[in-house]
Scaffold this motif. Structure first.
Motif, mmCIF file in Angstrom:
data_model
loop_
_atom_site.group_PDB
_atom_site.id
_atom_site.type_symbol
_atom_site.label_atom_id
_atom_site.label_comp_id
_atom_site.label_asym_id
_atom_site.label_seq_id
_atom_site.Cartn_x
_atom_site.Cartn_y
_atom_site.Cartn_z
ATOM 1 N N GLN A 1 0.833 -1.198 0.000
ATOM 2 C CA GLN A 1 0.000 0.000 0.000
ATOM 3 C C GLN A 1 0.871 1.253 0.000
ATOM 4 O O GLN A 1 0.575 2.227 -0.691
ATOM 5 C CB GLN A 1 -0.922 0.021 1.217
ATOM 6 N N SER A 2 1.943 1.209 0.787
ATOM 7 C CA SER A 2 2.854 2.362 0.826
ATOM 8 C C SER A 2 3.498 2.622 -0.533
ATOM 9 O O SER A 2 3.665 3.782 -0.933
ATOM 10 C CB SER A 2 3.939 2.148 1.881
ATOM 11 N N LEU A 3 3.845 1.561 -1.242
ATOM 12 C CA LEU A 3 4.427 1.742 -2.573
ATOM 13 C C LEU A 3 3.421 2.329 -3.549
ATOM 14 O O LEU A 3 3.763 3.202 -4.360
ATOM 15 C CB LEU A 3 4.962 0.409 -3.104
ATOM 16 N N VAL A 4 2.179 1.865 -3.477
ATOM 17 C CA VAL A 4 1.143 2.421 -4.357
ATOM 18 C C VAL A 4 0.879 3.879 -4.004
ATOM 19 O O VAL A 4 0.719 4.726 -4.887
ATOM 20 C CB VAL A 4 -0.145 1.564 -4.284
ATOM 21 N N ILE A 5 0.852 4.196 -2.716
ATOM 22 C CA ILE A 5 0.676 5.583 -2.280
ATOM 23 C C ILE A 5 1.840 6.439 -2.783
ATOM 24 O O ILE A 5 1.637 7.581 -3.211
ATOM 25 C CB ILE A 5 0.544 5.649 -0.743
ATOM 26 N N LEU A 6 3.050 5.896 -2.763
ATOM 27 C CA LEU A 6 4.210 6.618 -3.286
ATOM 28 C C LEU A 6 4.011 6.950 -4.765
ATOM 29 O O LEU A 6 4.263 8.086 -5.196
ATOM 30 C CB LEU A 6 5.484 5.797 -3.085
ATOM 31 N N VAL A 7 3.538 6.004 -5.545
ATOM 32 C CA VAL A 7 3.336 6.239 -6.976
ATOM 33 C C VAL A 7 2.220 7.254 -7.201
ATOM 34 O O VAL A 7 2.365 8.187 -7.999
ATOM 35 C CB VAL A 7 3.044 4.901 -7.701
ATOM 36 N N ILE A 8 1.106 7.100 -6.470
ATOM 37 C CA ILE A 8 -0.029 8.017 -6.654
ATOM 38 C C ILE A 8 0.346 9.435 -6.240
ATOM 39 O O ILE A 8 0.085 10.401 -6.967
ATOM 40 C CB ILE A 8 -1.253 7.502 -5.877
ATOM 41 N N PHE A 9 0.973 9.572 -5.078
ATOM 42 C CA PHE A 9 1.367 10.908 -4.627
ATOM 43 C C PHE A 9 2.479 11.477 -5.492
ATOM 44 O O PHE A 9 2.545 12.691 -5.698
ATOM 45 C CB PHE A 9 1.806 10.873 -3.166
ATOM 46 N N GLY A 10 3.365 10.615 -5.995
ATOM 47 C CA GLY A 10 4.407 11.082 -6.903
ATOM 48 C C GLY A 10 3.823 11.627 -8.202
ATOM 49 O O GLY A 10 4.256 12.672 -8.700
ATOM 50 N N LEU A 11 2.825 10.922 -8.753
ATOM 51 C CA LEU A 11 2.143 11.431 -9.947
ATOM 52 C C LEU A 11 1.453 12.760 -9.663
ATOM 53 O O LEU A 11 1.484 13.687 -10.484
ATOM 54 C CB LEU A 11 1.115 10.411 -10.442
ATOM 55 N N ALA A 12 0.828 12.849 -8.496
ATOM 56 C CA ALA A 12 0.156 14.099 -8.123
ATOM 57 C C ALA A 12 1.167 15.237 -7.990
ATOM 58 O O ALA A 12 0.891 16.368 -8.417
ATOM 59 C CB ALA A 12 -0.615 13.904 -6.819
#
Length: 160
Positions: free
Chosen positions: A102-113
């Motif tokens: 979940q943390s890795l997915v959050i990293l990708v989503i927040f990184g895209l944002a």
């Protein structure tokens, strides 16, 4: 049961208010490492309660953040709506993942944002560096603690 839902829904908005307040508190020496304090509870509540917290909530919080920060109106609203859209799109899968995934997915989503925010800043004439991606990394590292804390709050106040 309906009385419990309407009585404890204010806790969700309290976490958003705390996120807004934390996002304007000055961190003099570590400003570049400031986590995305408003996006973290928004992502959690959109993941856990997608029927209560959605893209309209994200848009309204983004407009409030725009007014609070003094940025171009709609700038943060677009970014927070994008985060919520991606969380809601991946919601069924994301809930099944262990916390580190979940943390890795959050990293990708927040990184895209953050990249979208960098692009919007460049369009308005504000040049920034790629160091704007560091808050996404810090937010992803904080995700397990935020998730466990908000889960405990949700269970204690029976928010559903």
């Amino acid at each position: 049961m309906a009385g419990t839902q309407s009585r404890n829904g204010w806790m969700i908005w309290l976490t958003f208010l705390i996120g807004l307040l934390l996002s304007v508190v000055p961190f003099p020496h570590v400003e570049i490492l400031r986590p995305l304090f408003l996006a973290l509870p928004l992502a959690y509540w959109a993941l856990e309660l997608p029927d209560k917290v959605g893209m309209v909530t994200a848009w309204c919080l983004g407009l409030a953040a725009d007014v609070l920060y003094g940025t171009l109106l709609g700038h943060n609203a677009l970014v927070l709506t994008l985060i919520t859209f991606l969380i809601l799109t991946l919601q069924q899968r994301l809930r099944m993942f262990p916390m580190w995934q979940q943390s890795l997915v959050i990293l990708v989503i927040f990184g895209l944002a953050q990249l979208i925010q960098l692009w919007l800043s460049a369009l308005t004439g504000n040049r920034q560096s790629l160091a704007v991606l560091l808050p996404a990394l810090v937010s992803a590292l904080l995700w397990p603690w935020v998730s466990f804390g908000l889960r405990g709050l949700r269970r204690r106040y029976k928010i559903n």
